[in-house]
Design an enzyme around this catalytic site. Structure first.
Site, short mmCIF file in Angstrom:
data_model
loop_
_atom_site.label_atom_id
_atom_site.label_comp_id
_atom_site.label_asym_id
_atom_site.label_seq_id
_atom_site.Cartn_x
_atom_site.Cartn_y
_atom_site.Cartn_z
N ARG A 105 0.60 -1.21 0.30
CA ARG A 105 -0.35 -0.01 -0.53
C ARG A 105 0.79 1.34 0.30
O ARG A 105 1.74 1.22 1.12
CB ARG A 105 -0.90 0.06 1.17
CG ARG A 105 -1.37 1.38 1.54
CD ARG A 105 -2.65 1.26 2.33
NE ARG A 105 -3.81 1.22 1.81
CZ ARG A 105 -4.74 0.54 2.50
NH1 ARG A 105 -5.01 1.87 3.40
NH2 ARG A 105 -6.15 0.37 2.34
N HIS A 132 -7.44 0.24 -6.26
CA HIS A 132 -8.10 0.19 -4.84
C HIS A 132 -9.16 -1.03 -5.39
O HIS A 132 -9.56 -1.58 -5.38
CB HIS A 132 -8.13 0.95 -4.03
CG HIS A 132 -8.41 -0.24 -2.46
ND1 HIS A 132 -7.16 -0.75 -2.28
CD2 HIS A 132 -9.35 0.78 -1.54
CE1 HIS A 132 -8.21 -0.96 -0.94
NE2 HIS A 132 -8.67 -0.01 -0.80
N GLN A 135 -9.95 -3.53 -2.50
CA GLN A 135 -11.49 -3.31 -2.78
C GLN A 135 -12.47 -3.43 -3.38
O GLN A 135 -14.05 -3.78 -3.56
CB GLN A 135 -11.08 -1.79 -2.13
CG GLN A 135 -12.78 -1.46 -1.75
CD GLN A 135 -12.89 -2.21 0.20
OE1 GLN A 135 -12.49 -1.94 0.47
NE2 GLN A 135 -14.15 -2.68 0.27
N ASP A 228 -17.44 7.82 -0.85
CA ASP A 228 -15.96 7.45 -0.81
C ASP A 228 -15.31 8.49 -0.15
O ASP A 228 -16.36 9.59 -0.47
CB ASP A 228 -14.87 6.46 -1.55
CG ASP A 228 -13.52 6.28 -1.02
OD1 ASP A 228 -13.32 6.22 0.06
OD2 ASP A 228 -12.92 6.51 -1.28
N CYS A 268 -16.20 1.77 1.32
CA CYS A 268 -15.40 0.99 1.25
C CYS A 268 -14.87 1.25 3.37
O CYS A 268 -14.04 0.17 3.14
CB CYS A 268 -14.20 1.50 0.43
SG CYS A 268 -13.14 2.75 0.42
N ARG A 296 -13.96 -8.04 2.46
CA ARG A 296 -11.88 -7.98 2.06
C ARG A 296 -11.13 -9.26 1.87
O ARG A 296 -10.26 -9.67 1.30
CB ARG A 296 -11.48 -6.64 2.69
CG ARG A 296 -11.98 -5.38 2.37
CD ARG A 296 -11.76 -5.58 1.18
NE ARG A 296 -10.21 -5.38 0.75
CZ ARG A 296 -9.54 -4.12 1.16
NH1 ARG A 296 -9.96 -3.03 1.59
NH2 ARG A 296 -8.02 -4.22 1.09
#
Ligand code: CP
Ligand code: NVA
Length: 310
Positions: A105, A132, A135, A228, A268, A296
């Site tokens: 990440r 991402h 996700q 988001d 998310c 996830r």
């Protein structure tokens, strides 16, 4: 099909590979819930490099590799020599000799591409400023669980900032053939190259991918609405300015009146109530949002099992 491959962008996957991940994740979820042994990565080690904060990604990858019979190593850039300037290409060549897979990440997407170029083991994108994918694959699993397997019959709306989630939603929707309308203010649109590539991918599946400035147009008859944060990691200094610009893009009860009657809302997480989503809408959809968070674990176990197994 995915053995030995990197998982950096949904754009790199074939539609079959996307469905292979979703099917594998669904199977692993059943196995985990029924205590059926699934140690497909016995003795394997995943290194997890974090240059940004995380709750879900860190814990779900670490628990996931453990449940698959392997071990996870949390590697913070505060502790790694990477954080003191060791080149990523050297880090990649060293870690490849110890590990069976690397999750990273980070900020710049180029850092992930550089890591993958010099790494001999699969590299998994745990979020960059651009994308991402873990996700969004998770969200596709969650959508399938709630809305059935026929993505082509669904309309999704994303409302808010055109960020890493939006970019990955465009790639994901294009691959599975789901219609997606994205509503963002001007100057906060999704990445232009990503949009262009997603439109090309969508020629095959006939997914309609649309951008609009108008959130009401976007959510009209939508089966799934996603949002988001308005200020992603690294954009903290812009938070106050963004709050003003994005105010008309809040996912609230008024906006949802335009959606399909049984629409679900995805987030998310982490969520900022009173900003991109109201507490009311969040809590009304909490059962879906926390299922999404749980997924996830199952989706990333599938990604690890498919890319890292012998
Ligand atoms: N959704 C997500 O990636 O959460 P974290 O930042 O907590 O990992
Ligand atoms: N767009 C958000 C996603 C967090 C999981 C960010 O990059 O901070």
């Amino acid at each position: 099909m995915l053995k030995g491959k990197d998982l950096i962008s949904i754009h790199d996957l074939s539609a079959d590979e996307v469905f292979e991940i979703l099917d594998c994740a669904a199977n692993l979820k059943v196995m985990q819930k029924n205590n059926i042994p699934h140690q497909f990565l016995k003795g394997k080690t995943l290194g997890m490099i974090f240059e940004k904060s995380s709750t879900r990604t860190r814990v779900s990858f670490e628990v996931g590799i453990f449940q698959l019979g392997g071990t996870g190593l949390f590697l913070s850039n505060k502790d790694l020599q990477l954080g003191r300037g060791e080149p990523i290409k050297d880090t990649a060549r060293v870690l490849s000799r110890y590990l069976d897979g690397i999750m990273i990440r980070t900020y710049g997407h180029d850092r992930i591409l550089e890591l993958a170029k010099y790494s001999d083991v699969p590299v998994i994108n745990g979020l960059s400023d651009l994308l991402h994918p873990c996700q969004v694959l998770t969200d596709l699993l969650t959508i399938r669980e709630h809305k059935g397997k026929n993505f082509r019959s669904l309309k999704m709306a994303y409302v808010g900032d055109g960020n890493n989630m939006t970019n990955s939603y465009l790639y994901g929707a294009a691959k599975v053939g789901m219609n997606l309308t994205v509503a963002t203010p001007q100057k906060y649109e999704p990445n232009a190259l990503v949009f262009e590539q997603a439109l090309t991918d969508a020629e095959e599946t006939k997914a309609e991918l649309v951008w609009t400035e108008n959130p009401v147009d976007a959510v009209k008859d939508a089966d799934i609405i996603a949002t988001d944060t308005w200020a992603s990691m690294g954009q903290e200094a812009e938070h106050d300015e963004r709050k003003k610009i994005f105010a008309p893009y809040q996912v609230n009860a008024e906006l949802l009146k335009h959606a399909s009657k049984n629409a679900i809302v995805l987030h998310c997480l982490p969520a900022y109530r009173g900003e991109e989503i109201t507490d009311e809408v969040f809590e009304n959809n909490a059962h879906v949002i926390f299922e999404e968070a749980e997924n996830r674990l199952h989706t990333q176990k599938a990604i690890m099992a498919l890319t890292m197994a012998d």
